[in-house]
Design a protein around this motif. Sequence first.
Motif, PDB file in Angstrom:
ATOM      1  N   ALA A   1      -6.978  25.329   2.609  1.00  0.00           N
ATOM      2  CA  ALA A   1      -6.741  24.223   3.542  1.00  0.00           C
ATOM      3  C   ALA A   1      -5.277  24.172   3.978  1.00  0.00           C
ATOM      4  O   ALA A   1      -4.384  24.348   3.164  1.00  0.00           O
ATOM      5  CB  ALA A   1      -7.139  22.908   2.891  1.00  0.00           C
ATOM      6  N   PRO A   2      -5.034  23.908   5.262  1.00  0.00           N
ATOM      7  CA  PRO A   2      -3.653  23.761   5.731  1.00  0.00           C
ATOM      8  C   PRO A   2      -2.989  22.535   5.103  1.00  0.00           C
ATOM      9  O   PRO A   2      -3.691  21.635   4.637  1.00  0.00           O
ATOM     10  CB  PRO A   2      -3.798  23.577   7.243  1.00  0.00           C
ATOM     11  CG  PRO A   2      -5.239  23.630   7.567  1.00  0.00           C
ATOM     12  CD  PRO A   2      -6.028  23.727   6.312  1.00  0.00           C
ATOM     13  N   PRO A   3      -1.657  22.489   5.081  1.00  0.00           N
ATOM     14  CA  PRO A   3      -0.953  21.332   4.514  1.00  0.00           C
ATOM     15  C   PRO A   3      -1.386  20.039   5.214  1.00  0.00           C
ATOM     16  O   PRO A   3      -1.632  20.049   6.412  1.00  0.00           O
ATOM     17  CB  PRO A   3       0.526  21.618   4.794  1.00  0.00           C
ATOM     18  CG  PRO A   3       0.615  23.042   5.219  1.00  0.00           C
ATOM     19  CD  PRO A   3      -0.749  23.486   5.637  1.00  0.00           C
TER      20      PRO A   3
ATOM     21  N   ALA B   1     -14.594  23.745  11.277  1.00  0.00           N
ATOM     22  CA  ALA B   1     -14.428  22.392  10.752  1.00  0.00           C
ATOM     23  C   ALA B   1     -12.985  22.182  10.274  1.00  0.00           C
ATOM     24  O   ALA B   1     -12.374  21.154  10.541  1.00  0.00           O
ATOM     25  CB  ALA B   1     -15.406  22.150   9.602  1.00  0.00           C
ATOM     26  N   MET B   2     -12.432  23.181   9.589  1.00  0.00           N
ATOM     27  CA  MET B   2     -11.057  23.094   9.088  1.00  0.00           C
ATOM     28  C   MET B   2     -10.077  23.006  10.265  1.00  0.00           C
ATOM     29  O   MET B   2      -9.148  22.195  10.247  1.00  0.00           O
ATOM     30  CB  MET B   2     -10.754  24.312   8.201  1.00  0.00           C
ATOM     31  CG  MET B   2      -9.504  24.159   7.370  1.00  0.00           C
ATOM     32  SD  MET B   2      -9.650  22.937   6.009  1.00  0.00           S
ATOM     33  CE  MET B   2     -10.461  23.897   4.741  1.00  0.00           C
ATOM     34  N   ALA B   3     -10.306  23.813  11.290  1.00  0.00           N
ATOM     35  CA  ALA B   3      -9.434  23.798  12.476  1.00  0.00           C
ATOM     36  C   ALA B   3      -9.508  22.447  13.169  1.00  0.00           C
ATOM     37  O   ALA B   3      -8.483  21.885  13.589  1.00  0.00           O
ATOM     38  CB  ALA B   3      -9.836  24.920  13.428  1.00  0.00           C
ATOM     39  N   TRP B   4     -10.708  21.879  13.271  1.00  0.00           N
ATOM     40  CA  TRP B   4     -10.875  20.577  13.911  1.00  0.00           C
ATOM     41  C   TRP B   4     -10.164  19.491  13.101  1.00  0.00           C
ATOM     42  O   TRP B   4      -9.500  18.619  13.660  1.00  0.00           O
ATOM     43  CB  TRP B   4     -12.370  20.244  14.038  1.00  0.00           C
ATOM     44  CG  TRP B   4     -12.629  18.876  14.610  1.00  0.00           C
ATOM     45  CD1 TRP B   4     -12.627  18.521  15.927  1.00  0.00           C
ATOM     46  CD2 TRP B   4     -12.888  17.670  13.875  1.00  0.00           C
ATOM     47  NE1 TRP B   4     -12.874  17.177  16.055  1.00  0.00           N
ATOM     48  CE2 TRP B   4     -13.036  16.631  14.820  1.00  0.00           C
ATOM     49  CE3 TRP B   4     -13.007  17.372  12.512  1.00  0.00           C
ATOM     50  CZ2 TRP B   4     -13.322  15.312  14.444  1.00  0.00           C
ATOM     51  CZ3 TRP B   4     -13.271  16.062  12.146  1.00  0.00           C
ATOM     52  CH2 TRP B   4     -13.428  15.047  13.090  1.00  0.00           C
ATOM     53  N   THR B   5     -10.295  19.555  11.783  1.00  0.00           N
ATOM     54  CA  THR B   5      -9.671  18.547  10.910  1.00  0.00           C
ATOM     55  C   THR B   5      -8.148  18.602  11.046  1.00  0.00           C
ATOM     56  O   THR B   5      -7.468  17.588  11.033  1.00  0.00           O
ATOM     57  CB  THR B   5     -10.079  18.771   9.437  1.00  0.00           C
ATOM     58  OG1 THR B   5     -11.491  18.871   9.360  1.00  0.00           O
ATOM     59  CG2 THR B   5      -9.623  17.615   8.560  1.00  0.00           C
ATOM     60  N   ALA B   6      -7.615  19.802  11.207  1.00  0.00           N
ATOM     61  CA  ALA B   6      -6.166  19.995  11.292  1.00  0.00           C
ATOM     62  C   ALA B   6      -5.604  19.749  12.693  1.00  0.00           C
ATOM     63  O   ALA B   6      -4.401  19.592  12.865  1.00  0.00           O
ATOM     64  CB  ALA B   6      -5.821  21.426  10.854  1.00  0.00           C
TER      65      ALA B   6
ATOM     66  N   ALA C   1      -4.978  10.058   6.663  1.00  0.00           N
ATOM     67  CA  ALA C   1      -5.651  11.085   5.877  1.00  0.00           C
ATOM     68  C   ALA C   1      -6.592  11.886   6.768  1.00  0.00           C
ATOM     69  O   ALA C   1      -7.315  11.327   7.578  1.00  0.00           O
ATOM     70  CB  ALA C   1      -6.427  10.454   4.730  1.00  0.00           C
ATOM     71  N   ARG C   2      -6.527  13.198   6.597  1.00  0.00           N
ATOM     72  CA  ARG C   2      -7.476  14.104   7.250  1.00  0.00           C
ATOM     73  C   ARG C   2      -8.255  14.763   6.130  1.00  0.00           C
ATOM     74  O   ARG C   2      -7.660  15.374   5.245  1.00  0.00           O
ATOM     75  CB  ARG C   2      -6.734  15.157   8.065  1.00  0.00           C
ATOM     76  CG  ARG C   2      -6.067  14.569   9.297  1.00  0.00           C
ATOM     77  CD  ARG C   2      -5.095  15.552   9.929  1.00  0.00           C
ATOM     78  NE  ARG C   2      -4.562  15.001  11.153  1.00  0.00           N
ATOM     79  CZ  ARG C   2      -5.025  15.304  12.362  1.00  0.00           C
ATOM     80  NH1 ARG C   2      -6.012  16.166  12.504  1.00  0.00           N
ATOM     81  NH2 ARG C   2      -4.507  14.756  13.430  1.00  0.00           N
ATOM     82  N   ILE C   3      -9.562  14.614   6.172  1.00  0.00           N
ATOM     83  CA  ILE C   3     -10.390  14.996   5.033  1.00  0.00           C
ATOM     84  C   ILE C   3     -11.499  15.946   5.454  1.00  0.00           C
ATOM     85  O   ILE C   3     -12.140  15.749   6.491  1.00  0.00           O
ATOM     86  CB  ILE C   3     -11.030  13.727   4.413  1.00  0.00           C
ATOM     87  CG1 ILE C   3      -9.929  12.749   3.996  1.00  0.00           C
ATOM     88  CG2 ILE C   3     -11.931  14.069   3.235  1.00  0.00           C
ATOM     89  CD1 ILE C   3     -10.402  11.335   3.800  1.00  0.00           C
ATOM     90  N   LEU C   4     -11.703  16.971   4.635  1.00  0.00           N
ATOM     91  CA  LEU C   4     -12.844  17.861   4.824  1.00  0.00           C
ATOM     92  C   LEU C   4     -13.557  17.952   3.478  1.00  0.00           C
ATOM     93  O   LEU C   4     -12.922  18.249   2.475  1.00  0.00           O
ATOM     94  CB  LEU C   4     -12.394  19.247   5.285  1.00  0.00           C
ATOM     95  CG  LEU C   4     -13.522  20.268   5.505  1.00  0.00           C
ATOM     96  CD1 LEU C   4     -13.184  21.175   6.678  1.00  0.00           C
ATOM     97  CD2 LEU C   4     -13.794  21.109   4.270  1.00  0.00           C
TER      98      LEU C   4
END
Length: 125
Positions: free
Chosen positions: A13-15, A119-124, A49-52
């Motif tokens: 996960a990105p920071p 999903a990770m890209a969208w969250t970030a 908060a950005r959560i996956l």
Amino acid sequence: AHLKGMFKRIPSAPPGIVAFDAEGKITDSDYKTILVPAVDAAIKEHGKARILIRFGPEFETYTAHAMLDDAVFGTAHYTAFERIAMVTDIGWLANSMRFFAPLIPGKMRVFPLASQDEAMAWTAA
């Protein structure tokens, strides 16, 4: 065999992204000892908060108490959620997430397991 429930951090996960894999049977203490402190730390550091959370084949179920915690946790952090991504192919989970989506001020999306990177890209984003 029943897996002991836990939230396992997703190391890629990105920071600034709180990313966990839900495995086994998720209980009340999994929330209180792992997920809640991670989200609190993200809010302290970034203000939001950005959560996956990924519910894959290793996920079994929530205990009723954990589900209650989920609801309480959601209301306590109500305005701090910026983006929440749920990654799952489990129908009832995806449906319950879509049901609650309009009640949450942040953006929320459900992605299939095959789209975890998206999903990770969208969250970030």
